[in-house]
Structures are given as C-alpha cells and as structure tokens.
Design an enzyme around this catalytic site. Structure first.
Site, PDB file in Angstrom:
ATOM      1  N   VAL A  11      53.986   6.540 -71.382  1.00 34.27           N
ATOM      2  CA  VAL A  11      53.215   7.775 -71.294  1.00 34.27           C
ATOM      3  C   VAL A  11      53.840   8.742 -70.292  1.00 34.27           C
ATOM      4  O   VAL A  11      54.129   9.894 -70.622  1.00 34.27           O
ATOM      5  CB  VAL A  11      51.744   7.473 -70.919  1.00 34.27           C
ATOM      6  CG1 VAL A  11      51.002   8.742 -70.557  1.00 34.27           C
ATOM      7  CG2 VAL A  11      51.050   6.799 -72.080  1.00 34.27           C
ATOM      8  N   GLU A 156      45.466  10.641 -72.078  1.00 30.81           N
ATOM      9  CA  GLU A 156      46.534  10.987 -73.011  1.00 30.81           C
ATOM     10  C   GLU A 156      46.231  10.404 -74.397  1.00 30.81           C
ATOM     11  O   GLU A 156      45.861   9.247 -74.514  1.00 30.81           O
ATOM     12  CB  GLU A 156      47.868  10.448 -72.482  1.00 30.81           C
ATOM     13  CG  GLU A 156      49.051  10.823 -73.329  1.00 30.81           C
ATOM     14  CD  GLU A 156      49.052  12.303 -73.681  1.00 30.81           C
ATOM     15  OE1 GLU A 156      49.041  13.150 -72.782  1.00 30.81           O
ATOM     16  OE2 GLU A 156      49.027  12.620 -74.891  1.00 30.81           O
ATOM     17  N   LEU A 158      48.559  10.618 -77.030  1.00 27.06           N
ATOM     18  CA  LEU A 158      49.768  10.454 -77.858  1.00 27.06           C
ATOM     19  C   LEU A 158      49.804   9.070 -78.493  1.00 27.06           C
ATOM     20  O   LEU A 158      49.271   8.107 -77.944  1.00 27.06           O
ATOM     21  CB  LEU A 158      51.037  10.670 -77.019  1.00 27.06           C
ATOM     22  CG  LEU A 158      51.437   9.641 -75.957  1.00 27.06           C
ATOM     23  CD1 LEU A 158      52.147   8.434 -76.532  1.00 27.06           C
ATOM     24  CD2 LEU A 158      52.314  10.297 -74.922  1.00 27.06           C
ATOM     25  N   LYS A 215      38.042   8.812 -74.135  1.00 31.84           N
ATOM     26  CA  LYS A 215      39.325   8.172 -74.439  1.00 31.84           C
ATOM     27  C   LYS A 215      39.093   6.765 -75.016  1.00 31.84           C
ATOM     28  O   LYS A 215      39.673   6.399 -76.042  1.00 31.84           O
ATOM     29  CB  LYS A 215      40.170   8.102 -73.163  1.00 31.84           C
ATOM     30  CG  LYS A 215      41.446   7.325 -73.296  1.00 31.84           C
ATOM     31  CD  LYS A 215      42.408   7.948 -74.290  1.00 31.84           C
ATOM     32  CE  LYS A 215      43.465   6.965 -74.702  1.00 31.84           C
ATOM     33  NZ  LYS A 215      44.391   7.477 -75.694  1.00 31.84           N
ATOM     34  N   CYS A 271      47.293  -0.379 -76.576  1.00 29.60           N
ATOM     35  CA  CYS A 271      46.047   0.343 -76.272  1.00 29.60           C
ATOM     36  C   CYS A 271      44.801  -0.179 -76.976  1.00 29.60           C
ATOM     37  O   CYS A 271      43.794  -0.437 -76.313  1.00 29.60           O
ATOM     38  CB  CYS A 271      46.226   1.806 -76.608  1.00 29.60           C
ATOM     39  SG  CYS A 271      47.407   2.610 -75.516  1.00 29.60           S
TER      40      CYS A 271
HETATM   41  P1  NAD Z   1      53.907   1.325 -68.986  1.00 34.29           P
HETATM   42  O1  NAD Z   1      53.701  -0.072 -68.574  1.00 34.29           O
HETATM   43  O2  NAD Z   1      54.914   1.672 -70.020  1.00 34.29           O
HETATM   44  O3  NAD Z   1      54.267   2.198 -67.684  1.00 34.29           O
HETATM   45  C1  NAD Z   1      53.587   2.122 -66.466  1.00 34.29           C
HETATM   46  C2  NAD Z   1      54.604   2.271 -65.323  1.00 34.29           C
HETATM   47  O4  NAD Z   1      53.918   2.381 -64.084  1.00 34.29           O
HETATM   48  C3  NAD Z   1      55.544   1.078 -65.178  1.00 34.29           C
HETATM   49  O5  NAD Z   1      56.882   1.514 -65.304  1.00 34.29           O
HETATM   50  C4  NAD Z   1      55.258   0.549 -63.754  1.00 34.29           C
HETATM   51  O6  NAD Z   1      56.426   0.081 -63.093  1.00 34.29           O
HETATM   52  C5  NAD Z   1      54.708   1.787 -63.074  1.00 34.29           C
HETATM   53  N1  NAD Z   1      53.895   1.509 -61.888  1.00 34.29           N
HETATM   54  C6  NAD Z   1      52.856   0.659 -61.767  1.00 34.29           C
HETATM   55  N2  NAD Z   1      52.334   0.720 -60.523  1.00 34.29           N
HETATM   56  C7  NAD Z   1      53.066   1.642 -59.843  1.00 34.29           C
HETATM   57  C8  NAD Z   1      53.017   2.171 -58.517  1.00 34.29           C
HETATM   58  N3  NAD Z   1      52.068   1.759 -57.645  1.00 34.29           N
HETATM   59  N4  NAD Z   1      53.916   3.084 -58.152  1.00 34.29           N
HETATM   60  C9  NAD Z   1      54.861   3.519 -59.028  1.00 34.29           C
HETATM   61  N5  NAD Z   1      54.954   3.076 -60.295  1.00 34.29           N
HETATM   62  C10 NAD Z   1      54.064   2.142 -60.708  1.00 34.29           C
HETATM   63  O7  NAD Z   1      52.480   1.874 -69.416  1.00 34.29           O
HETATM   64  P2  NAD Z   1      52.161   3.053 -70.472  1.00 34.29           P
HETATM   65  O8  NAD Z   1      52.235   2.540 -71.856  1.00 34.29           O
HETATM   66  O9  NAD Z   1      52.950   4.251 -70.087  1.00 34.29           O
HETATM   67  O10 NAD Z   1      50.621   3.303 -70.171  1.00 34.29           O
HETATM   68  C11 NAD Z   1      50.197   3.934 -68.976  1.00 34.29           C
HETATM   69  C12 NAD Z   1      48.724   4.273 -69.105  1.00 34.29           C
HETATM   70  O11 NAD Z   1      48.534   5.209 -70.176  1.00 34.29           O
HETATM   71  C13 NAD Z   1      47.825   3.087 -69.446  1.00 34.29           C
HETATM   72  O12 NAD Z   1      46.611   3.241 -68.779  1.00 34.29           O
HETATM   73  C14 NAD Z   1      47.619   3.210 -70.950  1.00 34.29           C
HETATM   74  O13 NAD Z   1      46.410   2.651 -71.363  1.00 34.29           O
HETATM   75  C15 NAD Z   1      47.594   4.701 -71.142  1.00 34.29           C
HETATM   76  N6  NAD Z   1      48.015   5.171 -72.461  1.00 34.29           N
HETATM   77  C16 NAD Z   1      49.059   4.585 -73.116  1.00 34.29           C
HETATM   78  C17 NAD Z   1      49.469   5.080 -74.358  1.00 34.29           C
HETATM   79  C18 NAD Z   1      50.622   4.461 -75.103  1.00 34.29           C
HETATM   80  O14 NAD Z   1      50.820   4.806 -76.246  1.00 34.29           O
HETATM   81  N7  NAD Z   1      51.396   3.579 -74.510  1.00 34.29           N
HETATM   82  C19 NAD Z   1      48.826   6.174 -74.925  1.00 34.29           C
HETATM   83  C20 NAD Z   1      47.777   6.752 -74.229  1.00 34.29           C
HETATM   84  C21 NAD Z   1      47.379   6.245 -72.999  1.00 34.29           C
HETATM   85  C1  UDX Z   2      46.988   4.680 -80.220  1.00 34.98           C
HETATM   86  C2  UDX Z   2      46.225   5.967 -80.542  1.00 34.98           C
HETATM   87  O1  UDX Z   2      46.537   6.374 -81.894  1.00 34.98           O
HETATM   88  C3  UDX Z   2      46.607   7.063 -79.572  1.00 34.98           C
HETATM   89  O2  UDX Z   2      45.825   8.217 -79.807  1.00 34.98           O
HETATM   90  C4  UDX Z   2      46.360   6.561 -78.154  1.00 34.98           C
HETATM   91  O3  UDX Z   2      46.747   7.537 -77.216  1.00 34.98           O
HETATM   92  C5  UDX Z   2      47.107   5.272 -77.893  1.00 34.98           C
HETATM   93  O4  UDX Z   2      46.737   4.295 -78.884  1.00 34.98           O
HETATM   94  P1  UDX Z   2      49.449   3.787 -80.664  1.00 34.98           P
HETATM   95  O5  UDX Z   2      48.858   2.464 -80.364  1.00 34.98           O
HETATM   96  O6  UDX Z   2      50.670   4.211 -79.947  1.00 34.98           O
HETATM   97  O7  UDX Z   2      48.365   4.936 -80.410  1.00 34.98           O
HETATM   98  O8  UDX Z   2      49.796   3.873 -82.239  1.00 34.98           O
HETATM   99  P2  UDX Z   2      48.874   4.046 -83.549  1.00 34.98           P
HETATM  100  O9  UDX Z   2      49.570   4.954 -84.466  1.00 34.98           O
HETATM  101  O10 UDX Z   2      47.484   4.363 -83.228  1.00 34.98           O
HETATM  102  O11 UDX Z   2      48.947   2.592 -84.198  1.00 34.98           O
HETATM  103  C6  UDX Z   2      48.313   1.468 -83.619  1.00 34.98           C
HETATM  104  C7  UDX Z   2      48.434   0.278 -84.527  1.00 34.98           C
HETATM  105  O12 UDX Z   2      47.643   0.420 -85.694  1.00 34.98           O
HETATM  106  C8  UDX Z   2      49.857   0.020 -85.030  1.00 34.98           C
HETATM  107  O13 UDX Z   2      50.117  -1.363 -85.044  1.00 34.98           O
HETATM  108  C9  UDX Z   2      49.822   0.580 -86.438  1.00 34.98           C
HETATM  109  O14 UDX Z   2      50.786   0.004 -87.263  1.00 34.98           O
HETATM  110  C10 UDX Z   2      48.413   0.198 -86.851  1.00 34.98           C
HETATM  111  N1  UDX Z   2      47.865   1.025 -87.943  1.00 34.98           N
HETATM  112  C11 UDX Z   2      47.732   2.372 -87.782  1.00 34.98           C
HETATM  113  C12 UDX Z   2      47.441   0.422 -89.117  1.00 34.98           C
HETATM  114  O15 UDX Z   2      47.541  -0.799 -89.280  1.00 34.98           O
HETATM  115  N2  UDX Z   2      46.906   1.197 -90.106  1.00 34.98           N
HETATM  116  C13 UDX Z   2      46.745   2.546 -89.969  1.00 34.98           C
HETATM  117  O16 UDX Z   2      46.239   3.175 -90.904  1.00 34.98           O
HETATM  118  C14 UDX Z   2      47.180   3.143 -88.773  1.00 34.98           C
END
Ligand code: NAD
Ligand code: UDX
Length: 455
Positions: A11, A156, A158, A215, A271
């Site tokens: 993110v 977020e 995305l 969220k 997530c």
């Molecule tokens: P991630 O594990 O990819 O990244 C998190 C980073 O934070 C790691 O690189 C870690 O080293 C760093 N970190 C942890 N503690 C720290 C500290 N004290 N100081 C500096 N760096 C530190 O996680 P992500 O997938 O980017 O998710 C981050 C957040 O966003 C989560 O809460 C997740 O639920 C949310 N989120 C994720 C997605 C997604 O698609 N991955 C989408 C929306 C929201």
């Molecule tokens: C999700 C949410 O979509 C996003 O808004 C939030 O910020 C983070 O969590 P992400 O997990 O990155 O995003 O991908 P997403 O496209 O939602 O897919 C999640 C899982 O569901 C994947 O394994 C995907 O293959 C599966 N999926 C998605 C299905 O099996 N069927 C569908 O119709 C859509």
C-alpha cells in the site's frame, strides 16, 4: 509541504508513488525498517509487482519521491505522516486468530510522539479496527506529547494487480476526522491533496468511526459476494447449471451489478480474511453475536470451496494422488501481482502435498523461496518450473489456481501430448475454453460447471 509514509509495502509504496506523480509540489518520503525493501524501492527491481508501477516510480523518484530507512529524520520534518504498516491477524493472547495485531501501528504512534516536535496530521492508511484513532490519540496525550497531532482515518481501497489504476482513478477517497474545528481543518488539508487529481464529489468526509468501519464493511461486502457465488457454484455442479450463466443473469440486475461474481477456488489476499476476522472480533467484543456469526459464514464458505476443489482432484484421479505429478498453474492470490498472502493456492497445494502428490508449480511472478515459505517446506519438496509446458510434462493433471492471462493462450494440444492419460484439467478460475479441451481429449473439471469429458 513534506509527507512521510511509514511502511513501504503493497500500500505505502504504490500509494505514495501515485501521489508524488500527481502532486509535484509535495516532497514525499516512504520509510521502512526493512533495509532490503527500501534498497529494492531504490532499484529497478521493485519489491512489489504491479502493472505500470515501475514507470511511475521512475518518473518521480529522486524528484519528489524518496525511499529511506532514516525514519526519525523524516518523522521530524514531515507535515503529514501516513501510517501504512501491516495490521495482521493476532496470533497470540486475547483475540488470537481474529483481532488485528496493532503492535506495528502503536510502535509508529509512539515513535512519532517521541520524535516529532511541530504540529502534524497523522493519517491512518492501514486498515484498523474501529476506534483505533482514539487509542493513537491517547498514546500521544498520555505520554505528554501534547495535542498537537490531528489523527485522520484515510483507508485505502486499492486492489492489488490494478493498484495504479485504482489510485489514479479511485471510485472514492474516504477521509474521517474528529468533529472539532481542528479536525475539520485537518480533513480539508488532506482533501486538498487528493483534489489535485480526484474530482471533489468522490472525496467523502465522515467522522472517524464511520471511516474506520466503512473499510472493514466494504471488504466484508466484496468477500461476501464471492462466497455467495461460490455457494451457488457448488449447487451448479450437482444440478447441471453453469455458474457463469447464472452470474451473468444475476449481474444484469442493475441493483446487483456484474462485478465480483466470478466463482473461483476461493478468495485470497492479505485483506479479506483478515478484515472479516477483525469485523467478527469487533462484533463479539461489542456483544452483537448474531452479526459475528453472519460474517463468519463468509469465511467458512471460502474454506469449503478450497477443500471442495482439492477433494475433487483426489477423487477424480481415482482416489489417490500418491506419487502423481500434478502441474500447478499459478500461485499468486490473483493475476498481475507477486503477492501470495492468503492465496487459495497455499491451502490447495498443502492438501495435495499431504496426499503425497508431486507438485510441479509454475507462476510467472512468484519465486521458489516464496512458495517454500508459504508451504512451510524445505528445498526440493516441489518442482519449480520455468514455464507452463515444463510443469505439465509427464503430469496426470493440470490445475489452474491463478487467472494469469498467459494461461488462456497456451497450446493445450502440446500440453495434452506431454501428459499421462487420462489427462485431467481442473480449472479453479474458469478461464479456459472447456469445450475445446474436451475435444483435445482432456477430462475437464471446472468450478461451477462440474465434469466434462468425451466418455
Ligand atoms: P506490507 O506488509 O506489504 O507492508 C507493511 C510495511 O510496514 C512492511 O514493509 C514493514 O516492514 C513496515 N513496517 C512495519 N512496522 C514498521 C515501523 N514501526 N516502522 C517502519 N516500517 C514498519 O502491508 P500492506 O499490504 O502494504 O498493508 C498495509 C496496510 O494497508 C494493512 O493495514 C492492510 O490491511 C492495508 N491495506 C492493504 C491493501 C492491499 O491490497 N495489500 C489494500 C488496502 C489496505
Ligand atoms: C481487496 C479489495 O478489493 C480492495 O478494495 C481492498 O483495498 C483490499 O482488498 P485485493 O485483495 O488486493 O483487494 O484483490 P481483489 O481484487 O479484491 O481480490 C481478492 C480475491 O478475491 C482474489 O483472490 C481474487 O482472485 C478473488 N476474487 C475476486 C474472486 O474469486 N472472484 C471475484 O469475482 C473477484
């Protein structure tokens, strides 16, 4: 203006890269404890694979986008700090297996309090339980850091694989703030940044608790749609209905809409499961047990779908897969990402390994080390393949676990020739032309369509 984002993950990295491209007058630094990750962000081998991301990073890096491990310096200088660290499911103590582990968020809050001297806006970008902003504020106040910090919630939305597009053209941006004059001012500052590229009507301003809860609720709704269509897919297989056709019919109702109705081997990712568990924990904490049970069912259905799929593989291959080579196509939790967190491939492959199958795995973006780590196995336990043809060579079955586009264009005649007979294909993503495969000679099983074969 200076922004610091703590957490250079899936993110933090992409979000700040797009913000830096859109707001050239703001200097943005993404910091992380992980030196290797920061070094990768500073190279051309980014730690996150996302279509078009490298170009975006290259455009802004060194101009107004920086990646650094000098956390304290950046916290000190920033006007706005985004907290974008991981919030995994707690694995110990109270709430283990459900609640969010807020250690990383709390560490950030404490560090900010210790280091920062001037007034700042602190933005929760991480997904967190409702009322976390209150805890953060309490930490600031109780430690004598004063009330010069305004805490905002800016979750977020995305999705991985489409992060760049989602960030450039978001459906909406959500900003929650305190209901006070300072709170409203802080919301306007953050909204002003997004307004540089997001139409005003798409920027939603709410109170803190609505933003935090929205969220979790949004992810729960999305996951619920997948579990709903997956539930129907099981019924399709026993009745002769086709889940693709059913989904098309349902989705054309404008009240329902067509998105997120693709039946699959189950949803994965970092997530959905985590956030629903978190929601369930919150419901239990606040004593609304029926609501907790309702959402828990979405996860149970997802697990059922994965088990059903692996069970189908074993039963189709004459009830034993011991020593049989099975080609696994795809390991990432969805296409166009190298992320494997929560991937259904992990549970399916673990199940097949327990049954003593020989897995030949190919994924265009996932490394052997990552697969070994996810499957909790040592080197040499699986066969890691460079391409789909190599994986299928000498296999009894091909199973599709990720919907990578390249799988659709494979030469299945060539694959068929190289496999043992009867040659099976299990399509966990419903991406192949099953009629063609049957014509070639394959025994085909597909989620939501059941078995198709010449015999
Ligand atoms: P991630 O594990 O990819 O990244 C998190 C980073 O934070 C790691 O690189 C870690 O080293 C760093 N970190 C942890 N503690 C720290 C500290 N004290 N100081 C500096 N760096 C530190 O996680 P992500 O997938 O980017 O998710 C981050 C957040 O966003 C989560 O809460 C997740 O639920 C949310 N989120 C994720 C997605 C997604 O698609 N991955 C989408 C929306 C929201
Ligand atoms: C999700 C949410 O979509 C996003 O808004 C939030 O910020 C983070 O969590 P992400 O997990 O990155 O995003 O991908 P997403 O496209 O939602 O897919 C999640 C899982 O569901 C994947 O394994 C995907 O293959 C599966 N999926 C998605 C299905 O099996 N069927 C569908 O119709 C859509």
């Amino acid at each position: 203006m200076k922004i610091c984002c703590i957490g250079a993950g899936y993110v933090g990295g992409p979000t700040m890269s797009i913000m830096a491209n859109k707001c050239k007058d703001i200097q943005i630094t993404v910091v992380d404890l992980d030196e290797k990750k920061i070094a990768a962000w500073n190279s051309n081998e980014l730690p996150v694979f996302e279509p078009e991301l490298l170009e975006k990073v290259q455009k802004a890096r060194g101009r107004n986008l920086f990646f650094s491990t000098d956390i304290d310096k950046e916290l000190m200088e920033a006007d706005i700090i985004f907290i974008s660290v991981n919030t995994p499911t707690k694995t110990y103590g109270v709430g283990a297996g459900k609640a969010s582990d807020l250690t990383y968020v709390e560490n950030c809050a404490r560090r900010i309090g210790e280091v920062a001297r001037k007034a700042k806006i602190i933005v929760e970008k991480s997904t967190i339980p409702v009322r976390t902003a209150e805890s953060i504020r309490k930490i600031f106040l109780a430690n004598g850091y004063g009330d010069r910090f305004q805490v905002l919630s800016n979750p977020e939305f995305l999705a991985e694989g489409t992060a760049v597009k989602d960030l450039e053209e978001p459906d909406r941006v959500l900003i929650g703030g305190e209901e006070s004059e300072e709170g409203r001012k802080a919301v306007e500052v953050l909204a002003g940044i997004y307004e540089q590229w997001v139409p005003g009507g798409k920027i939603l301003k709410t109170n803190l608790w609505s933003a935090e809860l929205s969220k979790l609720a949004a992810n729960a709704f999305l996951a619920q749609r997948i579990s709903s269509i997956n539930a129907i897919s099981a019924l399709c297989e026993v009745t002769g209905a086709d889940v693709g056709e059913v989904a098309r019919v349902i989705g054309m109702d404008s009240r329902i809409g067509s998105k997120f109705l693709n039946a699959s081997v189950g949803f994965g990712g970092s997530c959905f499961q985590k956030d629903i568990l978190n929601l369930v924990y919150l419901c239990e904490y606040y004593g609304v047990y029926e609501v907790a049970k309702y959402w828990e069912q979405v996860l149970l259905m997802n697990e059922y779908q994965r088990e059903r799929f692996s069970g189908k593989i074993v039963s189709s291959l004459f009830d034993t897969i011991t020593g049989k080579r099975i080609a696994v196509y795809g390991f990432a939790f969805k296409k166009d990402t190298n992320d494997t967190r929560g991937s259904s491939a992990i549970s399916v492959c673990k199940h097949l390994l327990e049954e003593k199958a020989h897995l030949a795995i190919y994924d265009p973006k996932v490394s052997l080390q990552q697969i070994n780590k996810d499957l909790e196995i040592e080197e040499e336990k699986i066969i890691y393949c460079k391409n789909a043809y190599e994986a299928a060579d000498g296999a009894h079955a091909v199973i599709i676990l990720t919907e990578w586009d390249e799988f659709k264009g494979l030469d299945f005649k060539k694959i068929y020739k190289s496999m043992l007979k009867p040659a099976f294909i299990f399509d966990g993503r419903r991406i192949l032309n099953h009629e063609n495969l049957v014509k070639i000679g394959f025994e085909v099983y597909s989620i939501g369509r059941g078995k198709k074969s010449r015999y």
